[in-house]
Design a protein around this motif. Structure first.
Motif, PDB file in Angstrom:
ATOM      1  N   LYS A  82      -4.087  27.884  15.399  1.00 50.96           N
ATOM      2  CA  LYS A  82      -4.373  29.142  14.705  1.00 50.96           C
ATOM      3  C   LYS A  82      -3.937  29.052  13.244  1.00 50.96           C
ATOM      4  N   ALA A  83      -2.880  28.301  12.996  1.00 46.96           N
ATOM      5  CA  ALA A  83      -2.382  28.117  11.634  1.00 46.96           C
ATOM      6  C   ALA A  83      -3.142  27.022  10.892  1.00 46.96           C
ATOM      7  N   GLY A  84      -4.092  26.369  11.588  1.00 46.19           N
ATOM      8  CA  GLY A  84      -4.871  25.311  10.963  1.00 46.19           C
ATOM      9  C   GLY A  84      -4.145  23.982  10.875  1.00 46.19           C
ATOM     10  N   LEU A  85      -3.060  23.825  11.629  1.00 48.13           N
ATOM     11  CA  LEU A  85      -2.239  22.618  11.519  1.00 48.13           C
ATOM     12  C   LEU A  85      -2.740  21.470  12.382  1.00 48.13           C
ATOM     13  N   LEU A  86      -3.747  21.727  13.214  1.00 49.62           N
ATOM     14  CA  LEU A  86      -4.282  20.670  14.072  1.00 49.62           C
ATOM     15  C   LEU A  86      -5.700  20.267  13.677  1.00 49.62           C
ATOM     16  N   ASP A  87      -6.218  20.788  12.581  1.00 45.32           N
ATOM     17  CA  ASP A  87      -7.568  20.436  12.153  1.00 45.32           C
ATOM     18  C   ASP A  87      -7.675  18.927  11.916  1.00 45.32           C
ATOM     19  N   GLY A  88      -8.640  18.311  12.591  1.00 48.00           N
ATOM     20  CA  GLY A  88      -8.831  16.869  12.457  1.00 48.00           C
ATOM     21  C   GLY A  88      -7.829  16.033  13.216  1.00 48.00           C
TER      22      GLY A  88
END
Length: 339
Positions: free
Chosen positions: A129-135
């Motif tokens: 949700k925080a965008g810390l796992l994108d990619g």
């Protein structure tokens, strides 16, 4: 309940223990948290040194309650932590509600400072949700995978027990925390310490990031039949675009009638019925874990029309998809008022 850092038997001057900060989300799962913190305590004990320390954090800074009702006194709120710390988000039930804007902003801020951040059980949702796992490669409890995949397409979700991708760590829940912490301890302190910790835990089968979290199909269904397992595997991999019984049978070198008898004999239902139950289970997960419209849930689970989906859903769960979602909303509202 208070958990304090272990005391070193023989402290080394100049040596700084590696600190883990556990962010306890509302209704977090105790077993995942315990599986992460206990190996640290035991590593200190068996080494005779304070190799690790820890702190408990939460949004209100005072107390966190886990899913079984036990309360934990917190050491801190959402304040700045050391860059060398490891921040582990402990998730559990209704993680979407527990992942507040304040928590998302805090995770983003600490990530920008270069802190290593992980998610235990459903904690991976907060990271995503925080965008810390994108990619990044990641994992989450199998029950939450359907909803997670639909909401976070940028994440390379796996079915592994745990995943360590750079400075992002995720576990599938349950005892998977133990496996990941043993890996970290082995990397930090060597295999001997890690193996001694495992022995203390009576943990004889240490899993790696190559192990998957769910039981094998034969174990799950209680039947060891290669062709039956192969057909079920194909069904599970093709929920959005269901394969006809005739094509499933052909793939394993059987006639449609033979496939029908195989399912009747071992699972007491037709292939079509079994396949329908798989699709409806995924639909229920999506209704409960995402904000997808009922129409989109129907399409994602291979139903040509919302009316057909609603009819099948009501037949199986004795309620409609719309009421299912409405019930979830009412339940959440009630919890909010009672809290």
């Amino acid at each position: 309940m208070t958990i304090s850092p272990a005391k070193a038997a023989s402290p080394d001057r100049g040596f700084r223990p590696r600190r883990f900060v556990f962010l306890l989300l509302d209704r977090f799962t105790m077993i995942s948290f315990a599986g992460a913190i206990e190996p640290l305590r035991i590593a200190n004990r068996v080494s005779g040194r304070t190799l690790y320390s820890w702190a408990l954090a939460g949004e209100n800074g005072t107390e966190a309650v886990c899913s079984n009702g036990a309360a934990f006194r917190l050491d801190m709120g959402l304040g700045e932590i050391e860059r060398e710390d490891v921040l582990l988000v402990c998730g559990g039930i209704d993680v979407q509600k527990a992942t507040t804007r304040g928590i998302v902003n805090w995770l983003r801020r600490e990530a920008r400072r270069g802190v290593t951040i992980g998610g235990l059980c459903t904690g991976a949702y907060a990271l995503a949700k925080a965008g810390l796992l994108d990619g990044k490669k990641a994992t989450i409890h199998w029950e939450n995978q359907d909803g997670f995949t639909e909401e976070f397409e940028e994440v390379r979700l796996t079915k592994s027990v745990f995943v360590m991708d750079g400075n992002r760590l995720t576990t599938a829940g349950g005892t998977a925390s133990i496996d990941m912490m043993l890996k970290i301890i082995a990397r930090d302190q060597g295999d001997d310490i890690a193996n001694t910790v495992a022995d203390q835990l009576i943990y004889s089968s240490i899993r790696t990031d190559q192990d998957t979290q769910r039981l094998s199909i034969p174990t799950r269904i209680g039947v060891r039949h290669p062709k039956l397992s192969e057909v079920i595997r194909a069904m599970e991999a093709n929920i959005e675009d269901p394969i006809s019984p005739a094509d499933l049978a052909e793939e394993v070198g059987m006639s449609t009638r033979q496939l029908e008898r195989l399912f009747r004999r071992y699972l007491n239902r037709s292939p079509k019925r079994y396949y329908m139950e798989l699709r409806l289970q995924k639909a229920r997960n999506l209704l409960m874990q995402t904000d997808m419209s009922v129409i989109n849930v129907a399409l994602a689970c291979g139903f040509a029309s919302p009316s057909h989906f609603s009819k099948c859903y009501r037949s199986h769960y004795a309620t409609t998809p719309y009421r299912e979602r409405g019930t979830q909303g009412a339940s959440a509202a009630t919890e909010g008022r009672s809290g």
